[in-house]
Design a protein around this motif. Structure first.
Motif, PDB file in Angstrom:
ATOM      1  N   VAL A   1       8.505   0.067  19.291  1.00 21.41           N
ATOM      2  CA  VAL A   1       9.380   1.040  19.331  1.00 21.41           C
ATOM      3  C   VAL A   1       9.064   2.533  19.430  1.00 21.41           C
ATOM      4  CG1 VAL A   1      11.367   1.956  17.995  1.00 21.41           C
ATOM      5  CG2 VAL A   1      11.111  -0.364  17.841  1.00 21.41           C
TER       6      VAL A   1
ATOM      7  N   ASP B   1       6.949   3.908  21.207  1.00 19.53           N
ATOM      8  CA  ASP B   1       6.590   4.220  22.566  1.00 19.53           C
ATOM      9  C   ASP B   1       8.055   4.280  23.428  1.00 19.53           C
ATOM     10  OD1 ASP B   1       3.936   4.346  22.528  1.00 19.53           O
ATOM     11  OD2 ASP B   1       3.655   2.167  23.104  1.00 19.53           O
ATOM     12  N   MET B   2       9.052   3.923  22.809  1.00 19.98           N
ATOM     13  CA  MET B   2      10.267   3.936  23.606  1.00 19.98           C
ATOM     14  C   MET B   2      11.114   5.255  23.156  1.00 19.98           C
ATOM     15  SD  MET B   2      10.755   1.063  24.880  1.00 19.98           S
ATOM     16  CE  MET B   2       8.898   0.410  24.775  1.00 19.98           C
TER      17      MET B   2
ATOM     18  N   TYR C   1      11.792   7.650  25.829  1.00 21.49           N
ATOM     19  CA  TYR C   1      12.953   7.342  26.796  1.00 21.49           C
ATOM     20  C   TYR C   1      14.212   7.472  26.125  1.00 21.49           C
ATOM     21  CZ  TYR C   1      16.020   4.148  29.029  1.00 21.49           C
ATOM     22  OH  TYR C   1      16.987   3.472  29.966  1.00 21.49           O
ATOM     23  N   ILE C   2      14.311   7.069  24.889  1.00 20.75           N
ATOM     24  CA  ILE C   2      15.671   7.059  24.123  1.00 20.75           C
ATOM     25  C   ILE C   2      16.144   8.657  24.315  1.00 20.75           C
ATOM     26  CG2 ILE C   2      16.744   7.042  21.928  1.00 20.75           C
ATOM     27  CD1 ILE C   2      15.175   4.590  21.232  1.00 20.75           C
TER      28      ILE C   2
ATOM     29  N   GLY D   1       6.873  -4.511  25.127  1.00 22.04           N
ATOM     30  CA  GLY D   1       7.198  -3.188  25.799  1.00 22.04           C
ATOM     31  C   GLY D   1       8.181  -3.146  26.550  1.00 22.04           C
ATOM     32  N   HIS D   2       7.955  -3.994  27.654  1.00 20.42           N
ATOM     33  CA  HIS D   2       8.930  -4.019  28.990  1.00 20.42           C
ATOM     34  C   HIS D   2      10.298  -4.374  28.692  1.00 20.42           C
ATOM     35  CE1 HIS D   2       9.726  -4.217  33.012  1.00 20.42           C
ATOM     36  NE2 HIS D   2      10.131  -5.486  33.122  1.00 20.42           N
TER      37      HIS D   2
ATOM     38  N   LEU E   1      11.816  -4.569  25.835  1.00 18.06           N
ATOM     39  CA  LEU E   1      12.439  -3.765  25.025  1.00 18.06           C
ATOM     40  C   LEU E   1      12.866  -2.543  25.936  1.00 18.06           C
ATOM     41  CD1 LEU E   1      13.283  -2.891  22.245  1.00 18.06           C
ATOM     42  CD2 LEU E   1      11.153  -1.766  21.792  1.00 18.06           C
ATOM     43  N   TYR E   2      12.184  -1.939  26.619  1.00 21.69           N
ATOM     44  CA  TYR E   2      12.549  -0.884  27.478  1.00 21.69           C
ATOM     45  C   TYR E   2      13.791  -1.190  28.205  1.00 21.69           C
ATOM     46  CZ  TYR E   2      12.778   2.287  31.483  1.00 21.69           C
ATOM     47  OH  TYR E   2      13.262   3.086  32.377  1.00 21.69           O
ATOM     48  N   SER E   3      13.757  -2.605  28.771  1.00 24.54           N
ATOM     49  CA  SER E   3      14.829  -3.090  29.639  1.00 24.54           C
ATOM     50  C   SER E   3      16.293  -3.261  28.703  1.00 24.54           C
ATOM     51  CB  SER E   3      14.826  -4.499  30.255  1.00 24.54           C
ATOM     52  OG  SER E   3      13.601  -4.459  30.918  1.00 24.54           O
TER      53      SER E   3
ATOM     54  N   LEU F   1      16.893  -1.531  25.917  1.00 25.55           N
ATOM     55  CA  LEU F   1      17.462  -0.211  25.904  1.00 25.55           C
ATOM     56  C   LEU F   1      18.213   0.096  27.013  1.00 25.55           C
ATOM     57  CD1 LEU F   1      14.336   1.330  23.950  1.00 25.55           C
ATOM     58  CD2 LEU F   1      16.574   0.869  22.739  1.00 25.55           C
TER      59      LEU F   1
END
Ligand code: ADP
Length: 485
Positions: free
Chosen positions: A317, A319-320, A323-324, A435-436, A438-440, A442
């Protein structure tokens, strides 16, 4: 309408009970299951170790039994009722349990060396109690929870008892495996230290004692019940669990819907419900104020309430966060655990002081405020036996973004095209956990949020999801009655 009284007389044995002693979901379940069972006509008592907070929570305790010496000191078995009306029996043995704080680990997260002694004595007493040897009439079902109570199933078998036992796995990752040197002190037949008994790679495994000697094994969701019968999910016990698949079932955990109720919760700014959700926005504003976050009604406020571990996927999280924040989102975290994960979150908060709030620690009151005031909860677990925070979240209209595993898969309906078309989605799944993805996930949440009507529907679905105990309590009743038939 109250159900007819069951013939099952059940003793739950566990190392935690909410609100008296809690490190995680186990305590919530042991605290709320007795009330749920009573509503379906099953009477039960609970035995727990007598930690100071447990002893304080017992009203008018009666002494059932006294020992001059029980594994190194005097001890008593006390029986009383808690403020929640639970019939509680506590093993008051100050030399074993008379300390405050985490019941298993010291401040540095290191397991206490006395744990095998503590929980073998606890389990033995639980087995004697259930057989009617310690000042109460016998019960006919022992329901033991997790490794701390696993040996109780072995003691029952070793005594040749007719009392039937169920063993519930709340998390297979915590196994209670100890040096074989302790086996002698357990006072079990020599033959029990074998591959078909509680030996696990030349160690003594308290979890395995439950898995081998219980008459029935349950775990806390149907999907986790399947996952643990594999090499990957079984954490060393996959083969054993597969061999017992006929006696293994998954029964979902329920939530105490009185403790978690947005209509009556005294911890939250303004009450709200599925019918009248406006109060949730006020809870969000109050939360932002309390945490020193920028007041923003429009941006999505994400929360995390968790042990900070790789099991929970929370290493992904931090690393996200950029982006958030770039999407006008905010993050509020409450938790503690792996220091590298804690540090990564603290660093993110330092970089975005008005958008990210990090509270390292354990705080029940803040947990309620976060559930009420957030828009989304992030639970990217790599495995999750059941999970409770997604249930609390739905009860408070907070959308769960979850790893598709175990109980998360069973309780959250992914906003897939089909579920959206049917209008039944309650959250977003990601799979596999990296991570990929999780990014998708979000990005999908932000996209759903853009459609205000759709978001309102998701929220309403979450708010009206049945997250209580009723159907699961009925399944436990059925199980106890099958066992005693
Ligand atoms: P676990 O694997 O830790 O048992 P669950 O989701 O089953 O996870 O249960 C966690 C329980 O502990 C929930 O009731 C959640 O609200 C609570 N919890 C977790 N971390 C914290 C914290 N830091 N402060 C307050 N409550 C917490």
């Amino acid at each position: 309408m109250a159900k007819a009284k069951s013939s099952a007389r059940v003793l739950l044995a566990a190392s935690e009970i909410y609100p008296l002693i809690k490190t995680g979901g186990l305590a919530d379940i042991v605290g709320s299951l007795p009330g749920a069972l009573a509503r379906v006509g099953v009477e039960c008592s609970v035995i727990v170790p007598g930690y100071p907070t447990v002893l304080k929570g017992l009203t008018k305790p009666k002494t059932l039994t006294k020992w001059k010496e029980l594994s190194g000191g005097p001890a008593k078995l006390l029986s009383g009722v808690t403020a929640d009306g639970v019939n509680l029996i506590a093993l008051d043995a100050p030399h074993l349990f008379g300390f405050e704080g985490n019941p298993y680990q010291d401040k540095n997260g290191v397991d206490y060396p006395e744990n095998p002694q503590r929980f073998s004595v606890f389990s033995k007493v639980a087995a004697q109690l259930v057989m009617g040897e310690l000042g109460t009439p016998a019960f006919n079902v022992l329901h033991a929870h997790d490794w701390q109570a696993g040996l109780a199933c072995a003691y029952l078998k070793a005594a040749g008892s007719t009392v039937r036992s169920a063993f519930t796995i709340h998390n297979l990752a915590f196994q209670g495996n100890f040096d074989k040197a302790i086996f002698k002190s357990l006072d079990l037949p020599e033959s029990y230290f074998s591959e078909s008994g509680l030996e696990y790679w030349d160690k003594v495994s308290f979890m395995k004692a439950g898995l081998v000697y219980a008459d029935h094994i349950t775990t806390v969701s149907p999907t986790y019940a399947l996952e643990i019968q594999s090499d990957e999910g079984g954490m060393g016990f996959g083969g054993l669990l597969k061999s017992r698949s006929a006696e293994l079932s998954g029964i979902l955990n329920g939530l105490d819907t009185d403790v978690w109720n947005p209509e009556t919760d005294s911890e939250i700014e303004v009450s709200f419900s599925a019918k009248s959700v406006a109060g949730k926005n006020k809870c969000k504003a109050a939360l932002q104020k309390q945490l020193g976050l920028r007041r923003s009604a429009k941006g999505l406020l994400f929360c995390v309430i968790s042990r900070l571990t790789t099991q929970k996927g929370l290493d992904l999280v931090p690393d996200m966060v950029d982006y958030i924040v770039s999407q006008d989102g905010q993050l509020a975290l409450l938790g503690s655990g792996d220091s590298a994960i804690e540090q990564a979150f603290l660093f993110a908060a330092e970089r975005h002081p008005t958008e990210v709030s990090v509270t390292i620690g354990y705080d029940e009151k803040l947990a309620h405020k976060l559930q009420a005031g957030s828009d989304v909860i992030i639970i990217p677990s790599r495995f999750e036996p059941c999970g409770l925070t997604q249930l609390c979240a739905m009860r408070y209209g907070t959308i769960p973004l979850v790893g598709r595993t175990g109980g998360l898969a069973d309780t959250v309906i992914d906003a897939s095209p089909m579920a959206l078309a049917k209008g039944c989605a309650t959250g977003v799944h990601i799979h596999p956990i990296n991570g990929h993805m999780l990014y998708s996930g979000l990005a999908k949440v932000f996209a759903l949020y853009k459609d205000k009507k759709l978001w309102a529907k998701l929220r309403k679905n979450a708010l009206t999801t049945d997250v209580g105990w009723d159907s699961s309590a009925a399944k436990y009743r059925e199980l106890y009655e099958t066992l005693t038939a």
